[in-house]
Design a protein around this motif. Sequence first.
Motif: not given
Length: 319
Positions: A146-148, A152
């Motif tokens: 999850d790169t939010s 991440g």
Amino acid sequence: MSQAITQIQPGPLAALPALFTPDAKTAKRTVEFFTAQIRNPNTRRAYARAASRFAAWCAEHGLLDLQVVEPVHVAAYIETLQLQMTAPSVKLQLAALRVLFDWLVVGQVIPVNPASSVRGPKHSMKKGKTPVLAADEARALIDAIDTSTITGLRDRALIGLMVYTFARVGAVIKMQVEDVYVQGRRTWIRLHEKGGKQHEMPCHHNLDEYLHAYLNAAQPGAKAYLFCTAMGRSRALSSRPMSQSDVWRMIARRAEQAGIKTKIGCHTFRATGITEYLRNGGKLEIAQQMANHESARTTGLYDRRNDQVSLDEVERILI
């Protein structure tokens, strides 16, 4: 003397065993070996454990003075270890004793090295034991992050760096922000390897994207560590660099989230990157340079292309 060791690296020799403290000269020379001669903390830790284990064995067998330790005693000790450890582990124990005793001989603490003539167990390895991911598994793991969140973005950049540059985790966690730089319109990274060596490599286009996405979000100073720990529930990043155990726990967590069953670790991505590079037509000697290995034989231990060949052949058993 024991305090000097503790200040540099706490471990089994924080309190010197009796074998190495018959007098002040021996104790001082032993402390100097672990504080001044051995610079790598991992090596220091391993050699300290080996010395302590040997000292404990000597105490059990009434050998309380280094002056009475002879090759036959070291040989008997190695025979005992072969019943308890794998051959590579036994060889490491013997190597540690040889180096330590050499140091004591040079310091005129003992007249000869009792471990120099002792032979270790034979061991030959053509393929390493590091778990390797298939290309689609590695892709799935990276895509599942999850790169939010800032953590991440950090984790994707860190894993991507190990995959695309074959970097050792020990070199990655020592990187500072200034070790990511632009040269010739390409992003490069600078790794601080063993023995104070610097190793520079251009970034794969995916890694370029991961690093800049992370740095743009984190906005760290040039002298800050590149990969830092998260602070509590806020998940903001601290100024403290991640340790190898931090990275290992992160990898285990990300692998579980991605549904990867293989028990992977930090070295997995080095082996995965090398294997995929070679599988796609890369040359072993170039992989050696990229991995910063002294020998192509070492690089070859990470090559798992034959695993796929073996799997394909097994599937020919049509029953």
